[in-house]
Design a protein around this motif. Structure first.
Motif, PDB file in Angstrom:
ATOM      1  N   GLU A 187      24.023  -3.229  52.639  1.00 12.46           N
ATOM      2  CA  GLU A 187      24.743  -2.884  53.595  1.00 12.46           C
ATOM      3  C   GLU A 187      24.361  -1.205  54.002  1.00 12.46           C
ATOM      4  OE1 GLU A 187      28.930  -4.862  51.181  1.00 12.46           O
ATOM      5  OE2 GLU A 187      28.601  -2.363  51.263  1.00 12.46           O
ATOM      6  N   ARG A 188      23.979  -0.359  53.322  1.00 13.44           N
ATOM      7  CA  ARG A 188      23.548   0.856  53.706  1.00 13.44           C
ATOM      8  C   ARG A 188      22.346   0.358  54.507  1.00 13.44           C
ATOM      9  NH1 ARG A 188      24.178   2.333  48.097  1.00 13.44           N
ATOM     10  NH2 ARG A 188      22.107   1.933  47.709  1.00 13.44           N
ATOM     11  N   LYS A 189      21.370  -0.395  54.242  1.00 10.69           N
ATOM     12  CA  LYS A 189      20.187  -0.674  55.216  1.00 10.69           C
ATOM     13  C   LYS A 189      20.679  -1.230  56.818  1.00 10.69           C
ATOM     14  CE  LYS A 189      16.850  -2.124  51.867  1.00 10.69           C
ATOM     15  NZ  LYS A 189      15.904  -3.520  51.590  1.00 10.69           N
ATOM     16  N   TRP A 190      21.651  -1.808  56.951  1.00 13.00           N
ATOM     17  CA  TRP A 190      22.427  -2.298  58.030  1.00 13.00           C
ATOM     18  C   TRP A 190      23.109  -1.237  58.816  1.00 13.00           C
ATOM     19  CZ3 TRP A 190      20.926  -6.170  61.223  1.00 13.00           C
ATOM     20  CH2 TRP A 190      20.115  -7.072  60.715  1.00 13.00           C
ATOM     21  N   ALA A 191      23.550  -0.506  57.988  1.00  5.71           N
ATOM     22  CA  ALA A 191      24.577   0.684  58.531  1.00  5.71           C
ATOM     23  C   ALA A 191      23.525   1.789  59.151  1.00  5.71           C
ATOM     24  CB  ALA A 191      25.225   1.486  57.490  1.00  5.71           C
ATOM     25  N   GLU A 192      22.254   1.966  58.532  1.00  7.48           N
ATOM     26  CA  GLU A 192      21.385   2.868  59.128  1.00  7.48           C
ATOM     27  C   GLU A 192      20.504   2.084  60.584  1.00  7.48           C
ATOM     28  OE1 GLU A 192      18.620   5.854  59.770  1.00  7.48           O
ATOM     29  OE2 GLU A 192      20.427   5.785  58.423  1.00  7.48           O
ATOM     30  N   ARG A 193      20.217   0.827  60.206  1.00  9.85           N
ATOM     31  CA  ARG A 193      19.395   0.020  61.293  1.00  9.85           C
ATOM     32  C   ARG A 193      20.536   0.227  62.447  1.00  9.85           C
ATOM     33  NH1 ARG A 193      16.675  -5.677  60.473  1.00  9.85           N
ATOM     34  NH2 ARG A 193      16.394  -6.543  62.685  1.00  9.85           N
TER      35      ARG A 193
END
Length: 280
Positions: A187-193
């Protein structure tokens, strides 16, 4: 007397920011009215308040690009029902946009935020209520999201309504499950992406350089065009409906997590979205 209406409606839109660029956003609108009691013993009938305010917000702000017309970073031309603009970013890059004027909200402020847009909106609505109403207040707030979320902008040329506008957006939460267990890491990876991203459909790509992507299409409301720095855009091989974005995320994660059952709940603004699953 004071009258209030909480959670009146929510608006999904995008706006231009000098640092962040093209920002997709979702606000919840609350209203308050001050005034004397009328012959019915009311400041104003709730039905009138809800109908008037909700209609104006949905018509004038929802699914539009909010443009701060007093900003020194803006170049704007308006002619024959069309708007063309250039927005200068802090890093020296530019965003170019054009489309029918109904796709834009020209807000007479220096920068877009909840307070400036609320004050501008109140000025537009001054004469919309009975004389018993002495003062209108609007308050825009964001959904409280304790987990990961992203801001994205997009356009859906096939949509019959206002989603066809090339630069509107959402502030959306995301939930990812691997083999049934919640993955805060993904979830954090996509929020950053997808932080302040433009999601462009490859079918709408008109031209591409190392630094810039140019999109254009015809829709029912007219012709739309967008030029945006490549670093602020992700190009996808599908339409950017929330259903297809949820599947795109699930497929992308599954490709990096072979053998895992991936399930994604991707939101589109407040309280709505799509669920998709994948396994590689």
């Amino acid at each position: 007397m004071h009258l209030f209406v909480d959670n009146l409606t929510n608006i999904d839109f995008s706006y231009l920011d000098h640092q962040r660029g093209l920002v997709g956003e979702t606000w919840l609108a609350n209203a308050a009215l001050d005034g004397a009691l009328d012959s019915q013993g009311m400041v104003c009938d709730f039905g009138v308040v809800k109908k008037t305010l909700r209609h104006w917000l949905d018509d004038q702000l929802d699914h539009r690009l909010l443009v701060p017309t007093r900003s020194p970073h803006l170049e704007l031309k308006q002619e024959d029902g069309q708007i063309a603009l250039t927005w200068h970013l802090a890093d020296g890059e530019r965003i170019n946009l054009s489309g029918p004027d109904q796709a834009f909200a020209l807000v007479k402020v220096e920068s877009i935020d909840a307070e400036s847009v609320a004050a501008w909106s109140v000025r537009q609505l001054t004469s919309a209520f009975p004389t018993s109403v002495e003062r209108l207040r609007l308050d825009f707030t964001c959904e409280e999201i304790p987990d990961s979320y992203y801001h994205y902008s997009h356009g859906l040329k096939k949509h019959g309504g206002n989603c066809q506008r090339i630069a509107h957006g959402h502030r959306s939460r995301i939930q990812v499950f691997l083999d049934g267990k919640r993955s805060s890491e993904w979830e954090r990876k996509w929020a950053e992406r997808w932080r302040d991203i433009y999601l462009g459909t490859s079918e709408d790509l008109l031209a591409q350089t190392e630094r810039t992507l140019q999109f254009a299409y015809w829709a029912r409301q007219g012709h739309f065009a967008l030029g945006i720095p490549a670093a602020r855009c992700e190009l996808v091989d599908c339409d950017t409906t929330v259903e297809q974005l949820a599947q795109y995320i699930a497929d992308t994660i599954a490709a990096e997590q072979p053998g895992k059952e991936v399930r994604v709940r991707a939101y589109e603004g407040l309280g709505k979205g799509a669920i998709a699953s994948a396994k590689a």
